[in-house]
Write a protein that holds these residues in place. Structure first.
Motif, mmCIF file in Angstrom:
data_model
loop_
_atom_site.group_PDB
_atom_site.id
_atom_site.type_symbol
_atom_site.label_atom_id
_atom_site.label_comp_id
_atom_site.label_asym_id
_atom_site.label_seq_id
_atom_site.Cartn_x
_atom_site.Cartn_y
_atom_site.Cartn_z
ATOM 1 N N MET A 54 -51.109 -13.367 -11.317
ATOM 2 C CA MET A 54 -50.953 -13.227 -9.851
ATOM 3 C C MET A 54 -49.486 -13.327 -9.544
ATOM 4 O O MET A 54 -48.765 -12.783 -8.586
ATOM 5 N N ALA A 55 -48.737 -14.223 -10.431
ATOM 6 C CA ALA A 55 -47.128 -14.218 -10.410
ATOM 7 C C ALA A 55 -46.611 -12.962 -10.446
ATOM 8 O O ALA A 55 -45.511 -12.460 -9.665
ATOM 9 N N LEU A 56 -47.075 -12.142 -11.552
ATOM 10 C CA LEU A 56 -46.562 -10.975 -11.915
ATOM 11 C C LEU A 56 -46.887 -9.910 -10.697
ATOM 12 O O LEU A 56 -46.025 -9.024 -10.521
ATOM 13 N N LEU A 57 -48.091 -9.950 -9.912
ATOM 14 C CA LEU A 57 -48.199 -9.255 -8.854
ATOM 15 C C LEU A 57 -47.345 -9.157 -7.877
ATOM 16 O O LEU A 57 -46.924 -8.467 -6.950
ATOM 17 N N VAL A 58 -47.210 -10.674 -7.487
ATOM 18 C CA VAL A 58 -46.407 -10.889 -6.349
ATOM 19 C C VAL A 58 -44.803 -10.416 -6.480
ATOM 20 O O VAL A 58 -44.308 -10.137 -5.611
ATOM 21 N N ASN A 59 -44.302 -10.595 -7.865
ATOM 22 C CA ASN A 59 -43.103 -10.219 -7.847
ATOM 23 C C ASN A 59 -42.936 -8.734 -8.238
ATOM 24 O O ASN A 59 -41.902 -8.483 -8.888
ATOM 25 N N LYS A 60 -43.899 -8.279 -8.351
ATOM 26 C CA LYS A 60 -43.954 -6.803 -8.754
ATOM 27 C C LYS A 60 -43.248 -6.522 -10.337
ATOM 28 O O LYS A 60 -42.555 -5.261 -10.540
ATOM 29 N N THR A 61 -43.672 -7.172 -11.226
ATOM 30 C CA THR A 61 -43.420 -7.075 -12.416
ATOM 31 C C THR A 61 -44.513 -6.632 -13.396
ATOM 32 O O THR A 61 -45.357 -7.401 -13.571
ATOM 33 N N THR A 62 -44.388 -5.403 -13.945
ATOM 34 C CA THR A 62 -45.563 -5.029 -14.776
ATOM 35 C C THR A 62 -45.194 -5.361 -16.087
ATOM 36 O O THR A 62 -43.985 -5.708 -16.626
ATOM 37 N N PRO A 451 -57.022 -0.165 -5.303
ATOM 38 C CA PRO A 451 -56.899 0.465 -6.459
ATOM 39 C C PRO A 451 -55.536 0.134 -7.449
ATOM 40 O O PRO A 451 -55.651 0.015 -8.637
ATOM 41 N N GLU A 452 -54.452 0.262 -6.738
ATOM 42 C CA GLU A 452 -53.139 0.312 -7.263
ATOM 43 C C GLU A 452 -52.996 -1.135 -7.961
ATOM 44 O O GLU A 452 -52.319 -1.248 -9.053
ATOM 45 N N LYS A 453 -53.624 -2.368 -7.385
ATOM 46 C CA LYS A 453 -53.563 -3.681 -7.910
ATOM 47 C C LYS A 453 -54.610 -3.647 -9.158
ATOM 48 O O LYS A 453 -54.113 -4.458 -10.207
ATOM 49 N N LEU A 454 -55.428 -3.025 -9.028
ATOM 50 C CA LEU A 454 -56.283 -3.032 -10.154
ATOM 51 C C LEU A 454 -55.877 -2.229 -11.586
ATOM 52 O O LEU A 454 -56.057 -2.683 -12.770
ATOM 53 N N VAL A 455 -54.949 -1.362 -11.252
ATOM 54 C CA VAL A 455 -54.286 -0.606 -12.315
ATOM 55 C C VAL A 455 -53.220 -1.518 -12.958
ATOM 56 O O VAL A 455 -53.152 -1.603 -14.358
ATOM 57 N N ILE A 456 -52.491 -2.227 -12.305
ATOM 58 C CA ILE A 456 -51.522 -3.503 -12.822
ATOM 59 C C ILE A 456 -52.364 -4.436 -13.542
ATOM 60 O O ILE A 456 -52.048 -4.989 -14.455
ATOM 61 N N LEU A 457 -53.502 -4.820 -13.023
ATOM 62 C CA LEU A 457 -54.457 -5.848 -13.841
ATOM 63 C C LEU A 457 -54.959 -5.301 -15.119
ATOM 64 O O LEU A 457 -54.759 -6.195 -16.092
#
Length: 474
Positions: A54-62, A451-457
């Motif tokens: 979740m931290a990576l998702l919040v600060n948009k770090t892949t 779906p875009e968040k699922l890709v990052i996950l």
């Protein structure tokens, strides 16, 4: 007036002791908010650090961004410190920085063999725009526009506050984006609540803050409860005998009731009953101290009036026996809590406040940083503090493993592997915990149709799988 440093970190975890800064930004401005200098840095994750999804998702770090970043964590911290050391005699400010970014900074410096108290030494002071914004809005409700929660309370999250006040915040949750938005919030508060802004500059130094609280017969400050800032008019009673905080009496209570109580009766009143009549002011954490006239505008104090409040404050101030009783009760209570704390296991990463490093060891730190990698291990042996030797070896493990003796490398590698692979409930993030977090988030985002968040996950999951392969063979 000194220059101001506005700063922000993005991290791979909310855990200040075991997480890691992955992005840092700071802007130096003068007292007119004109930019003088800035720093921006991004780094990789250190070996053995497991990110929170979740931290990576919040600060948009892949994971791709993390892998393609040139700087290691140690290198970024060295860069950042070079810049911060140029900016001495400044006030360091952030948004919710004292409870989060500042704690990350201190622990990061501690683990990277730097003196951790950067923002309160070398002529530096510190403050926090988050608490300042709440206080300003309490006393001057029109000074800043705020979103309103379902419970009808103002919301002070930077990502929501900025757009409501026509502040560009396109890169919310990027370090530099949050810094620039925080500067604009500061400009608004300085303009629309200038008295609160001026008051805030009087408490960025802990000694000045303590003296102000002690010298004023009575003063107004605010505490944050259940989503609201609540004003209190207080007077100084004593300094906490263990922690050093100013302990202050809430003047909406009648002092005459408390002054003649026995020790046992007073102890029950002070420790068992709520709301507390003795309030702790964390003078090192940038409290906003206002003239008591600000508090008299609120219902709890309005009916008493300033004259009655002054009478009550004098009663407290003149009764030294009461102050002595309060001090004794607080001392006993603190010692009981210390006895409980001493039974807990404390790891080096979370031991920063348990024992200060010595001047002798502090003097060795620059020598470690200046030495070639092949010579750093011998410098580490000079530290008397076991924690610093441990951190030094961890830096070599992460940055130059070939510079560690083989047995030392293997020992650290096995310890790191045991930590990240643990299936127990640990203080740090683990690979199994992140897998579980990813599963939970995946179900949430599938349900919400994101779906875009699922890709990052999926990318984060693959990254964690790589970590698992590395450490499973340790």
């Amino acid at each position: 007036m000194p220059n101001l440093v506005f700063y922000d970190f993005e991290t791979c975890s909310s855990n200040v002791s075991y997480g890691q800064i992955i992005q840092a930004a700071a802007v130096l401005v003068n007292d007119n908010f004109q930019e003088l200098d800035r720093y921006e840095g991004r780094c990789k994750l250190s070996p053995g650090v497991v990110p929170e999804a979740m931290a990576l998702l919040v600060n948009k770090t892949t994971p791709k961004i993390l892998k393609e970043t040139n700087l290691s964590h140690y290198q970024m911290i060295r860069q950042m410190m070079d810049k911060f050391n140029q900016w001495k005699n400044s006030i360091f400010l952030g948004y919710n920085s004292i409870n989060f970014d500042e704690e990350f900074l201190r622990r990061t410096l501690f683990k990277n063999l730097e003196y951790p108290y950067l923002t309160v030494t070398n002529g530096n002071e510190r403050g926090d725009l988050f608490s300042l914004a709440r206080a300003a809005h309490l006393y001057y409700p029109d000074c800043i526009k705020t979103p309103i929660s379902e419970k009808k309370n103002p919301i002070f999250k930077l990502a929501e506050l900025a757009p409501m006040n026509n502040i560009k915040h396109n890169n919310a949750h990027s370090a530099i984006g949050d810094v620039l938005a925080t500067i604009e919030i500061a400009k608004l508060l300085n303009k629309n609540a200038s008295n609160v802004w001026k008051a805030s500059l009087m408490t960025t130094n802990k000694d000045k803050s303590f003296q102000l609280i002690k010298d004023e017969l009575l003063f107004c400050t605010d505490f944050f409860y259940y989503g609201k800032s609540i004003p209190f008019i207080l007077t100084f009673v004593c300094q906490h005998p263990q922690w050093g905080y100013p302990m202050c009496f809430d003047l909406k209570a009648d002092p005459s009731y408390y002054l003649n109580l026995s020790m046992q009766e007073l102890k029950k009143e002070l420790l068992d009953k709520k709301p507390r009549v003795i309030r702790t002011i964390k003078h090192k954490k940038h409290p906003i101290i206002m003239n008591p006239s600000y508090g008299v505008n609120f219902d709890n104090y309005k009916q008493l009036g300033i004259s009655k409040l002054k009478q009550r404050a004098k009663l407290i101030r003149e009764n030294k026996n009461f102050a002595s009783k309060v001090s004794s009760i607080l001392d006993d209570d603190a010692r009981d809590k210390q006895d409980l704390d001493s039974q807990l296991d404390i790891y080096p990463e979370e031991s920063i406040y348990k024992k200060f490093t010595t001047g002798e060891d502090n003097a060795i730190m620059p020598e470690f940083h200046k030495a070639d990698w092949k010579d750093k291990f011998s410098v580490i042996q000079k530290f008397k503090d076991e924690r610093l030797r441990y951190f030094g070896k961890k830096i070599l493990y992460e940055e130059s493993p070939e510079s560690l003796p083989k047995d030392e490398y293997e020992s650290i590698h096995k310890e790191v592997a045991a930590r990240v692979l643990s299936t127990n409930k640990e203080k740090w993030n683990t690979i199994p915990r992140t897998y579980s977090e990813i599963d939970t988030l995946r179900a949430k985002f599938e349900k919400e149709g994101q779906p875009e968040k699922l890709v990052i996950l999926d990318e984060i999951n693959a990254y964690v799988e790589e970590l698992e392969k590395i450490y499973s063979s340790a």
